[in-house]
Design a protein around this motif. Structure first.
Motif, mmCIF file in Angstrom:
data_model
loop_
_atom_site.group_PDB
_atom_site.id
_atom_site.type_symbol
_atom_site.label_atom_id
_atom_site.label_comp_id
_atom_site.label_asym_id
_atom_site.label_seq_id
_atom_site.Cartn_x
_atom_site.Cartn_y
_atom_site.Cartn_z
ATOM 1 N N LYS A 10 1.703 -4.503 -2.249
ATOM 2 C CA LYS A 10 2.536 -5.263 -3.180
ATOM 3 C C LYS A 10 2.247 -4.841 -4.611
ATOM 4 C CE LYS A 10 3.692 -9.969 -4.559
ATOM 5 N NZ LYS A 10 3.468 -11.408 -4.284
ATOM 6 N N ASP A 11 0.973 -4.630 -4.953
ATOM 7 C CA ASP A 11 0.610 -4.195 -6.303
ATOM 8 C C ASP A 11 1.215 -2.837 -6.635
ATOM 9 O OD1 ASP A 11 -0.820 -6.522 -6.800
ATOM 10 O OD2 ASP A 11 -2.750 -5.644 -6.231
ATOM 11 N N GLU A 12 1.252 -1.924 -5.663
ATOM 12 C CA GLU A 12 1.860 -0.606 -5.886
ATOM 13 C C GLU A 12 3.366 -0.737 -6.114
ATOM 14 O OE1 GLU A 12 -0.918 2.482 -3.389
ATOM 15 O OE2 GLU A 12 0.347 1.114 -2.229
ATOM 16 N N VAL A 13 4.021 -1.621 -5.365
ATOM 17 C CA VAL A 13 5.462 -1.849 -5.530
ATOM 18 C C VAL A 13 5.748 -2.357 -6.945
ATOM 19 C CG1 VAL A 13 7.434 -3.255 -4.785
ATOM 20 C CG2 VAL A 13 5.897 -2.273 -3.083
ATOM 21 N N ILE A 14 4.971 -3.330 -7.389
ATOM 22 C CA ILE A 14 5.175 -3.897 -8.722
ATOM 23 C C ILE A 14 4.878 -2.868 -9.804
ATOM 24 C CG2 ILE A 14 4.323 -5.652 -10.337
ATOM 25 C CD1 ILE A 14 4.131 -7.544 -7.879
ATOM 26 N N ALA A 15 3.901 -2.001 -9.578
ATOM 27 C CA ALA A 15 3.605 -0.940 -10.545
ATOM 28 C C ALA A 15 4.784 0.023 -10.678
ATOM 29 C CB ALA A 15 2.340 -0.186 -10.136
ATOM 30 N N ILE A 52 10.607 -5.591 1.708
ATOM 31 C CA ILE A 52 10.005 -6.527 2.650
ATOM 32 C C ILE A 52 8.589 -6.065 2.951
ATOM 33 C CG2 ILE A 52 10.121 -7.534 4.956
ATOM 34 C CD1 ILE A 52 13.146 -7.308 4.798
ATOM 35 N N LEU A 53 7.650 -7.002 2.772
ATOM 36 C CA LEU A 53 6.241 -6.729 3.033
ATOM 37 C C LEU A 53 5.772 -7.588 4.201
ATOM 38 C CD1 LEU A 53 6.387 -7.290 -0.453
ATOM 39 C CD2 LEU A 53 4.582 -5.643 -0.053
ATOM 40 N N ARG A 54 4.894 -7.054 4.992
ATOM 41 C CA ARG A 54 4.236 -7.819 6.054
ATOM 42 C C ARG A 54 2.753 -7.686 5.821
ATOM 43 N NH1 ARG A 54 3.245 -6.986 12.296
ATOM 44 N NH2 ARG A 54 2.760 -9.148 12.793
ATOM 45 N N SER A 55 2.090 -8.811 5.658
ATOM 46 C CA SER A 55 0.650 -8.842 5.357
ATOM 47 C C SER A 55 0.348 -7.992 4.125
ATOM 48 C CB SER A 55 -0.167 -8.376 6.557
ATOM 49 O OG SER A 55 0.087 -9.198 7.676
ATOM 50 N N GLY A 56 1.241 -8.024 3.123
ATOM 51 C CA GLY A 56 1.011 -7.346 1.854
ATOM 52 C C GLY A 56 1.344 -5.870 1.817
ATOM 53 N N ARG A 57 1.962 -5.319 2.877
ATOM 54 C CA ARG A 57 2.321 -3.895 2.939
ATOM 55 C C ARG A 57 3.813 -3.729 3.219
ATOM 56 N NH1 ARG A 57 -1.452 -0.433 0.942
ATOM 57 N NH2 ARG A 57 -3.481 -1.371 1.290
ATOM 58 N N VAL A 58 4.441 -2.728 2.580
ATOM 59 C CA VAL A 58 5.876 -2.479 2.735
ATOM 60 C C VAL A 58 6.192 -2.066 4.171
ATOM 61 C CG1 VAL A 58 7.807 -1.002 2.035
ATOM 62 C CG2 VAL A 58 6.163 -1.801 0.318
ATOM 63 N N VAL A 59 7.168 -2.766 4.768
ATOM 64 C CA VAL A 59 7.652 -2.400 6.097
ATOM 65 C C VAL A 59 9.124 -1.988 6.064
ATOM 66 C CG1 VAL A 59 5.974 -3.743 7.411
ATOM 67 C CG2 VAL A 59 8.117 -4.819 6.713
ATOM 68 N N GLU A 60 9.840 -2.405 4.994
ATOM 69 C CA GLU A 60 11.257 -2.063 4.878
ATOM 70 C C GLU A 60 11.679 -2.236 3.419
ATOM 71 O OE1 GLU A 60 15.297 -3.053 7.452
ATOM 72 O OE2 GLU A 60 13.563 -4.364 7.640
ATOM 73 N N TYR A 61 12.645 -1.413 2.974
ATOM 74 C CA TYR A 61 13.135 -1.523 1.594
ATOM 75 C C TYR A 61 14.513 -0.905 1.479
ATOM 76 C CZ TYR A 61 11.465 3.289 1.371
ATOM 77 O OH TYR A 61 11.248 4.619 1.630
ATOM 78 N N GLY A 62 15.256 -1.331 0.454
ATOM 79 C CA GLY A 62 16.574 -0.764 0.197
ATOM 80 C C GLY A 62 17.568 -1.833 -0.202
ATOM 81 N N PRO A 63 18.839 -1.427 -0.403
ATOM 82 C CA PRO A 63 19.880 -2.400 -0.747
ATOM 83 C C PRO A 63 20.256 -3.213 0.492
ATOM 84 C CG PRO A 63 20.824 -0.220 -0.547
ATOM 85 C CD PRO A 63 19.343 -0.064 -0.377
#
Length: 82
Positions: A10-15, A52-63
């Motif tokens: 999550k921190d990497e996504v926000i960065a 979408i994160l599961r337990s703080g890690r990206v599992v899916e992303y996009g529009p």
């Protein structure tokens, strides 16, 4: 969004993307919403993105739209917008 990768924290996504415009939680899942973001170099080419994160890690992303897969199970999924 080109810098996004499965497994990012999550921190990497926000960065990379900045603070989200909204979020949704369901059990171990969290969806971060980024509204009206550029899809390409054209100013008119914008969309709402979700990560979408599961337990703080990206599992899916996009529009698309975030939906709960089953009302009895706390799994979030991304449904593409047509």
């Amino acid at each position: 969004m080109q810098s996004m990768r499965e497994g990012m924290s999550k921190d990497e996504v926000i960065a990379v993307l900045g603070n989200p415009d909204g979020f949704q939680r369901s059990g171990d899942y969290e969806a971060l919403r980024y509204a009206n973001r550029l899809m390409s170099g054209w100013s008119w080419d914008r969309a709402d993105y979700n990560v979408i994160l599961r337990s703080g890690r990206v599992v899916e992303y996009g529009p698309g739209q975030v939906r709960q897969r089953d009302p009895n199970v706390s799994t979030l999924i991304l449904v593409p917008v047509r």
